[in-house]
Design a protein around this motif. Structure first.
Motif, PDB file in Angstrom:
ATOM      1  N   MET A   1       0.839  -1.204   0.000  1.00  0.00           N
ATOM      2  CA  MET A   1       0.000   0.000   0.000  1.00  0.00           C
ATOM      3  C   MET A   1       0.873   1.252   0.000  1.00  0.00           C
ATOM      4  O   MET A   1       1.840   1.342   0.762  1.00  0.00           O
ATOM      5  N   LYS A   2       0.533   2.214  -0.860  1.00  0.00           N
ATOM      6  CA  LYS A   2       1.334   3.429  -0.971  1.00  0.00           C
ATOM      7  C   LYS A   2       1.035   4.381   0.182  1.00  0.00           C
ATOM      8  O   LYS A   2      -0.113   4.518   0.603  1.00  0.00           O
ATOM      9  N   ASN A   3       2.069   5.064   0.636  1.00  0.00           N
ATOM     10  CA  ASN A   3       1.866   6.114   1.634  1.00  0.00           C
ATOM     11  C   ASN A   3       1.129   7.286   1.003  1.00  0.00           C
ATOM     12  O   ASN A   3       1.218   7.522  -0.203  1.00  0.00           O
ATOM     13  N   LYS A   4       0.431   8.035   1.850  1.00  0.00           N
ATOM     14  CA  LYS A   4      -0.355   9.167   1.372  1.00  0.00           C
ATOM     15  C   LYS A   4       0.559  10.357   1.076  1.00  0.00           C
ATOM     16  O   LYS A   4       1.495  10.635   1.833  1.00  0.00           O
ATOM     17  N   LEU A   5       0.283  11.043  -0.013  1.00  0.00           N
ATOM     18  CA  LEU A   5       1.062  12.236  -0.357  1.00  0.00           C
ATOM     19  C   LEU A   5       0.728  13.397   0.580  1.00  0.00           C
ATOM     20  O   LEU A   5      -0.381  13.497   1.104  1.00  0.00           O
ATOM     21  N   TYR A   6       1.698  14.287   0.738  1.00  0.00           N
ATOM     22  CA  TYR A   6       1.564  15.460   1.617  1.00  0.00           C
ATOM     23  C   TYR A   6       2.420  16.586   1.016  1.00  0.00           C
ATOM     24  O   TYR A   6       3.215  16.345   0.089  1.00  0.00           O
ATOM     25  N   ASN A  62      13.418  10.982  -4.252  1.00  0.00           N
ATOM     26  CA  ASN A  62      13.488  12.091  -5.201  1.00  0.00           C
ATOM     27  C   ASN A  62      12.177  12.263  -5.967  1.00  0.00           C
ATOM     28  O   ASN A  62      11.343  11.369  -6.031  1.00  0.00           O
ATOM     29  N   LEU A  63      12.038  13.455  -6.518  1.00  0.00           N
ATOM     30  CA  LEU A  63      10.792  13.845  -7.177  1.00  0.00           C
ATOM     31  C   LEU A  63      10.486  12.961  -8.379  1.00  0.00           C
ATOM     32  O   LEU A  63       9.325  12.624  -8.633  1.00  0.00           O
ATOM     33  N   GLN A  64      11.511  12.557  -9.129  1.00  0.00           N
ATOM     34  CA  GLN A  64      11.279  11.722 -10.311  1.00  0.00           C
ATOM     35  C   GLN A  64      10.671  10.378  -9.912  1.00  0.00           C
ATOM     36  O   GLN A  64       9.705   9.913 -10.525  1.00  0.00           O
ATOM     37  N   ASP A  65      11.217   9.761  -8.869  1.00  0.00           N
ATOM     38  CA  ASP A  65      10.688   8.476  -8.414  1.00  0.00           C
ATOM     39  C   ASP A  65       9.253   8.614  -7.909  1.00  0.00           C
ATOM     40  O   ASP A  65       8.401   7.750  -8.172  1.00  0.00           O
ATOM     41  N   GLU A  68       6.871   8.897 -10.875  1.00  0.00           N
ATOM     42  CA  GLU A  68       6.644   7.622 -11.553  1.00  0.00           C
ATOM     43  C   GLU A  68       5.758   6.688 -10.729  1.00  0.00           C
ATOM     44  O   GLU A  68       5.010   5.879 -11.291  1.00  0.00           O
ATOM     45  N   LEU A  69       5.787   6.839  -9.399  1.00  0.00           N
ATOM     46  CA  LEU A  69       4.967   6.005  -8.531  1.00  0.00           C
ATOM     47  C   LEU A  69       3.539   6.542  -8.381  1.00  0.00           C
ATOM     48  O   LEU A  69       2.562   5.791  -8.477  1.00  0.00           O
ATOM     49  N   TYR A  70       3.417   7.861  -8.201  1.00  0.00           N
ATOM     50  CA  TYR A  70       2.111   8.447  -7.877  1.00  0.00           C
ATOM     51  C   TYR A  70       1.393   9.065  -9.070  1.00  0.00           C
ATOM     52  O   TYR A  70       0.196   9.322  -9.005  1.00  0.00           O
ATOM     53  N   ARG A  71       2.126   9.367 -10.127  1.00  0.00           N
ATOM     54  CA  ARG A  71       1.528   9.823 -11.384  1.00  0.00           C
ATOM     55  C   ARG A  71       0.533  10.965 -11.183  1.00  0.00           C
ATOM     56  O   ARG A  71       0.878  12.016 -10.696  1.00  0.00           O
ATOM     57  N   GLY A  72      -0.723  10.744 -11.579  1.00  0.00           N
ATOM     58  CA  GLY A  72      -1.725  11.797 -11.508  1.00  0.00           C
ATOM     59  C   GLY A  72      -2.038  12.269 -10.105  1.00  0.00           C
ATOM     60  O   GLY A  72      -2.464  13.406  -9.903  1.00  0.00           O
ATOM     61  N   GLU A  73      -1.825  11.419  -9.115  1.00  0.00           N
ATOM     62  CA  GLU A  73      -2.035  11.848  -7.724  1.00  0.00           C
ATOM     63  C   GLU A  73      -1.076  12.977  -7.365  1.00  0.00           C
ATOM     64  O   GLU A  73      -1.391  13.840  -6.555  1.00  0.00           O
ATOM     65  N   ASN A  79      -2.511  16.457 -16.345  1.00  0.00           N
ATOM     66  CA  ASN A  79      -1.082  16.720 -16.515  1.00  0.00           C
ATOM     67  C   ASN A  79      -0.322  15.436 -16.787  1.00  0.00           C
ATOM     68  O   ASN A  79       0.616  15.412 -17.593  1.00  0.00           O
ATOM     69  N   TYR A  80      -0.714  14.345 -16.110  1.00  0.00           N
ATOM     70  CA  TYR A  80       0.001  13.088 -16.344  1.00  0.00           C
ATOM     71  C   TYR A  80      -0.265  12.572 -17.759  1.00  0.00           C
ATOM     72  O   TYR A  80       0.635  12.043 -18.413  1.00  0.00           O
ATOM     73  N   GLU A  81      -1.489  12.756 -18.236  1.00  0.00           N
ATOM     74  CA  GLU A  81      -1.794  12.381 -19.624  1.00  0.00           C
ATOM     75  C   GLU A  81      -0.934  13.194 -20.600  1.00  0.00           C
ATOM     76  O   GLU A  81      -0.482  12.685 -21.623  1.00  0.00           O
TER      77      GLU A  81
END
Length: 323
Positions: A1-6, A62-65, A68-73, A79-81
């Motif tokens: 399960m992914k951690n929540k973004l903040y 890092n921001l790139q990783d 790539e993991l969270y994409r549109g979130e 923007n991701y499209e």
């Protein structure tokens, strides 16, 4: 399960430049002993210069990783499209102790063809300027390639360029293809497309410590010029308190100015990340389980999935950026 973004803060990427100075250290506390610190890259995914998180659970990632993991979130579904795993903006603070070179940038089509890169449309917000400091933006008369090349050859380029004296709060929008330069004594915030492609056309005949001139790009720059650009680069904007005042809206980014003197509840109504650059004072950014303070010369990224947050301050000026 992914951690929540903040809300994310990043380690500044510091760049020494031949024209740099000490204001980024003295005024913004950037960690450097250099007396030629020219740029602080606040948010970047330029290869080799990828921003690293310094707060919360994602610290050292890092921001790139994360993209790539969270994409549109992280950046918004649309923007991701549009951009995929390419973060669309590069955010900087710049200190010009000396004049920068006279330069321009290619647009998306030319940059893609030549450099496999985005083009570079950008904006500047002047945070501090010494007495009589100026910027070069555009030409001071109607121009074409023949006239331009004649002045370039005769080393009279400065006669046809537009010089503007500037003060704190002055804002400029620089489309790809528009000739420009930051003048000595100017400290500014820069918002731009993610691109490190610059065509340098004149560098004031200066040399480095080894007596070498920096490379010029006049052979390829001529194709990038847009000589028909109008005198529309100075940005007029409202400074109403505690609201988002529209400064610039273009296909590449929207920037608003916020002058805070009280706490402000924010709702992210855009399918986009939000970036806040603190250009004066300090502000507490409060989301669900997160509190972060940004002071003058600092930046924070609010992921697209964070829909409600607060900006708490009695005195702060912010640039609010989204795509």
């Amino acid at each position: 399960m992914k951690n929540k973004l903040y809300p994310l803060k990043f380690k500044p990427i510091l760049k020494d430049k031949i024209w740099g100075g000490t204001k980024l250290t003295e005024q913004f506390n950037k960690p450097s002993d250099s007396n030629q610190l020219g740029e602080s890259w606040e948010i970047s995914t330029v290869p080799g210069d990828i921003s690293e998180v310094v707060n919360g659970e994602f610290k050292t990632q890092n921001l790139q990783d994360l993209l790539e993991l969270y994409r549109g979130e992280l950046i918004g579904e649309k923007n991701y499209e549009r951009f995929g795993n390419d973060f669309p903006l590069l955010i900087k603070f710049i200190d010009a102790k000396q004049d920068l070179s006279i330069q321009l940038h290619p647009d998306d089509d030319l940059a893609k063809e030549r450099h496999n890169s985005f083009g570079k449309t950008e904006m500047w917000y002047v945070m501090q300027a010494d007495k009589d400091a100026n910027l070069i933006v555009g030409f001071n008369q109607k121009m074409n390639d023949k006239t331009y090349l004649k002045h370039l050859e005769e080393k009279t380029l400065t006669e046809i360029l537009n010089f503007d004296n500037v003060k704190a709060g002055d804002t400029y929008f620089i489309e790809a293809g528009r000739v420009h330069a930051i003048g000595a004594g100017v400290l500014l915030a820069e918002i731009q497309q993610t691109s490190d492609v610059t065509y340098r056309v004149y560098d004031w005949d200066r040399v480095d410590d080894h007596g070498n001139e920096r490379e010029l790009h006049n052979d390829i720059a001529i194709d990038a010029f847009k000589f028909d650009l109008k005198d529309d680069f100075r940005v007029n904007y409202s400074r109403e308190k505690n609201v988002s005042n529209k400064m610039i809206s273009c296909p590449f980014f929207t920037t608003n100015f916020i002058d805070l003197d009280s706490n402000l509840e924010k709702k992210n109504i855009h399918d986009s990340f939000l970036i806040y650059m603190c250009v004066d004072g300090k502000v507490e950014v409060v989301a669900e389980d997160s509190k972060e303070i940004i002071s003058k010369g600092e930046t924070i990224l609010i992921p697209a999935s964070v829909k409600h947050f607060k900006l708490n301050s009695h005195s702060a000026k912010l640039l609010e950026v989204y795509v």
